[in-house]
Design a protein around this motif. Structure first.
Motif, PDB file in Angstrom:
ATOM      1  N   VAL A 119      11.122  33.058 -20.078  1.00  0.00           N
ATOM      2  CA  VAL A 119      10.502  34.133 -19.290  1.00  0.00           C
ATOM      3  C   VAL A 119       9.317  33.594 -18.510  1.00  0.00           C
ATOM      4  CG1 VAL A 119       9.218  36.302 -19.461  1.00  0.00           C
ATOM      5  CG2 VAL A 119      11.306  35.988 -20.791  1.00  0.00           C
ATOM      6  N   THR A 120       8.428  32.871 -19.165  1.00  0.00           N
ATOM      7  CA  THR A 120       7.239  32.362 -18.484  1.00  0.00           C
ATOM      8  C   THR A 120       7.603  31.331 -17.422  1.00  0.00           C
ATOM      9  OG1 THR A 120       6.952  30.731 -20.254  1.00  0.00           O
ATOM     10  CG2 THR A 120       5.761  32.819 -20.459  1.00  0.00           C
ATOM     11  N   ALA A 121       8.623  30.514 -17.688  1.00  0.00           N
ATOM     12  CA  ALA A 121       9.052  29.530 -16.687  1.00  0.00           C
ATOM     13  C   ALA A 121       9.629  30.226 -15.454  1.00  0.00           C
ATOM     14  CB  ALA A 121      10.077  28.573 -17.292  1.00  0.00           C
ATOM     15  N   TRP A 122      10.409  31.297 -15.670  1.00  0.00           N
ATOM     16  CA  TRP A 122      10.973  32.034 -14.531  1.00  0.00           C
ATOM     17  C   TRP A 122       9.865  32.683 -13.722  1.00  0.00           C
ATOM     18  CZ3 TRP A 122      11.072  36.609 -12.082  1.00  0.00           C
ATOM     19  CH2 TRP A 122      12.128  36.872 -11.205  1.00  0.00           C
ATOM     20  N   VAL A 123       8.880  33.256 -14.394  1.00  0.00           N
ATOM     21  CA  VAL A 123       7.759  33.888 -13.687  1.00  0.00           C
ATOM     22  C   VAL A 123       7.038  32.870 -12.815  1.00  0.00           C
ATOM     23  CG1 VAL A 123       5.497  34.952 -14.026  1.00  0.00           C
ATOM     24  CG2 VAL A 123       7.446  35.731 -15.382  1.00  0.00           C
ATOM     25  N   HIS A 124       6.793  31.683 -13.345  1.00  0.00           N
ATOM     26  CA  HIS A 124       6.057  30.663 -12.592  1.00  0.00           C
ATOM     27  C   HIS A 124       6.826  30.202 -11.362  1.00  0.00           C
ATOM     28  CE1 HIS A 124       2.950  27.728 -11.986  1.00  0.00           C
ATOM     29  NE2 HIS A 124       3.789  26.711 -12.081  1.00  0.00           N
ATOM     30  N   ALA A 125       8.172  30.258 -11.425  1.00  0.00           N
ATOM     31  CA  ALA A 125       9.012  29.801 -10.305  1.00  0.00           C
ATOM     32  C   ALA A 125       9.728  30.958  -9.630  1.00  0.00           C
ATOM     33  CB  ALA A 125      10.033  28.783 -10.808  1.00  0.00           C
ATOM     34  N   ALA A 126       9.168  32.167  -9.690  1.00  0.00           N
ATOM     35  CA  ALA A 126       9.830  33.345  -9.125  1.00  0.00           C
ATOM     36  C   ALA A 126       9.978  33.224  -7.614  1.00  0.00           C
ATOM     37  CB  ALA A 126       9.015  34.596  -9.464  1.00  0.00           C
ATOM     38  N   PRO A 127      11.054  33.777  -7.038  1.00  0.00           N
ATOM     39  CA  PRO A 127      11.247  33.736  -5.577  1.00  0.00           C
ATOM     40  C   PRO A 127      10.119  34.453  -4.850  1.00  0.00           C
ATOM     41  CG  PRO A 127      13.268  34.409  -6.710  1.00  0.00           C
ATOM     42  CD  PRO A 127      12.189  34.416  -7.731  1.00  0.00           C
TER      43      PRO A 127
END
Length: 468
Positions: free
Chosen positions: A117-125
């Motif tokens: 979750v945190t990794a996706w947030v950091h690399a969000a479109p």
């Protein structure tokens, strides 16, 4: 004189109400009354005009509508803006509503572990960051919070406050319509199911597995309220605080409350019928032996089967029958507010494979289960098919919430162990499930696979718009 209570008003009514509250005190009541009188009644409602004495009920509704609007907000970031931010306001670079909205988007994309979750947030479109009102860096590029920042937020955030605001947001979107009673005839009423679930991958302060008690809408499976069960108690005494807290922003009057046999106690029946002005449909088992014995001694042989259903699938054939009668006087004396009693029988035929010598053969295994039901709904308010539907619909919380969290979101395999983080992740999963179902999608896993590669669909389910 009939009693009037409206569980919800339209979103337009809430917006007008809030504008009236900003203009001055005392104006919101008149605005809300004028809007409610234009609302069309449900099919089960009486079409009689609202008497003058209902002004007090409408004033109560005005306060509940304001509480619901304050708890839920207009959209998802506004809902999260109502959650208290535990951080020191000095030096905050990423707002709490933005971080929580991005975490919800990450869960909608199928990320089950907090690291994912945190990794996706950091690399969000960039489109998602813009819709979530993310901050811009010195280079003018939208930037999301660092994974360590999100973990610190989860560690310090109040889990119960987040669960309450997320439930209120789903409650506004659920919008079952106004409920007026007494009803004109048998029909479906809005139903809420209550049940508990163990968060098996986590451990509480006492080292034991924490349990969460939730209230869920029948059909869509939206979690309206959820609370943590204390270490030295169980879910039975926690049901009353849960329903009272839910009733503060979601009027339960006229609703049908369903729960399993553990909640078949007199105190809950009085709470539901006398304080909440709702109805109950409860199961009677051996945890109430005297009531169960008296129901078993009734002359069910003289009562015909009034409703039956048959289902085929998953290697089994199932037939359910229900017999209903008015509650006798001695049953009414033993349990408060009971109006009807029912006997539900389930006959199941399973096709299984069994070994016979060196060969595997198919054979049929038959079983039969009987269960007693008590309800505060009388024959004018619920026919046998409605009682059977409420009992079967109670499993919404198991099939559409608990099972999805365990299998699709792999909650029991989560490595988030302590603190408020397991509850926060459970709340985000509940919110994701509710948003997907309220958007009209019924297959959670298939929808998540679509969301993962479709940013437009993700923003639509989140209810966010990209700034032009």
């Amino acid at each position: 004189m009939r009693r009037v209570c409206h569980g919800f008003v339209t979103l337009r009514a809430l917006r007008v109400l809030l504008r009236g509250m900003q203009r001055g005190p005392g104006q919101d009541k008149g605005l809300l009354i004028s809007l409610l009188r234009r609302e069309a009644p449900l099919p089960v409602q009486s079409a009689m005009p609202v008497p003058a004495a209902a002004e007090e009920a409408l004033a109560e509704l005005a306060s509940r509508a304001a509480a619901l609007a304050a708890a839920s907000g207009g959209n998802l970031p506004e809902c999260f803006a109502s959650v208290p931010d535990p951080r020191d306001p000095r030096g905050i670079r990423h707002s709490l509503p933005c971080a929580l909205a991005l975490c919800t988007a990450a869960v909608l994309c199928g990320n089950t572990a907090i690291e994912d979750v945190t990794a996706w947030v950091h690399a969000a479109p960039q489109e998602v960051l813009a819709a979530a009102s993310a901050r811009r860096s010195a280079l003018g590029v939208l930037a999301a919070a660092h994974p360590d920042t999100v973990v610190r937020i989860f560690t310090a955030l109040g889990a119960q406050g987040l669960a309450q605001h997320a439930g209120a947001y789903l409650a506004v979107r659920a919008h079952p319509g106004p409920v007026t009673f007494p009803v004109a005839g048998p029909g479906w009423l809005p139903a809420v199911a209550a049940d508990g679930k163990a968060v098996r991958g986590a451990a509480g302060d006492d080292g034991l597995i924490p349990y969460l008690l939730a209230a869920v809408t029948r059909g869509t499976g939206a979690v309206l309220a959820e609370s943590l069960i204390g270490p030295k108690t169980n879910e039975v005494p926690e049901l009353a605080p849960l329903l009272r807290g839910l009733n503060e922003y979601y009027c339960l009057a006229g609703h049908v409350i369903t729960a399993d046999a553990g909640h078949t106690v007199r105190a809950h029946a009085r709470l539901i019928c006398e304080e909440l002005l709702a109805h109950y449909v409860l199961t009677v088992k051996l945890n109430t032996p005297r009531l169960q014995a008296e129901l078993d001694a009734l002359d069910w042989a003289s009562v015909p089967v009034q409703h039956a259903t048959e289902e085929h699938g998953h290697g089994r054939r199932e037939r359910r029958t229900i017999q209903v009668m008015d509650a006798p006087a001695h049953i009414k004396a033993r349990f408060p507010h009971v109006r009807q009693v029912a006997l539900i029988e389930r006959y199941v035929t399973r096709t299984v494979r069994a070994r016979k010598g060196k060969r595997w053969v198919r054979k049929q295994v038959k079983s039969a289960i009987a269960v007693f039901i008590i309800t505060s709904l009388d024959a004018r308010e619920a026919a046998p098919e409605h009682i059977a539907g409420y009992v079967r619909g109670h499993w919404t919380i198991e099939n559409k919430v608990h099972w999805v969290r365990d299998v699709t979101f792999r909650e029991d395999a989560s490595r988030v162990r302590t603190g408020p983080r397991p509850r926060i992740m459970a709340t985000l999963r509940n919110l994701a499930i509710g948003l997907i179902r309220q958007a009209g999608y019924t297959k959670i896993a298939a929808t998540i696979r679509k969301i993962k590669y479709d940013t437009a669909l993700l923003l639509t389910i989140l209810g966010l718009e990209t700034p032009s």
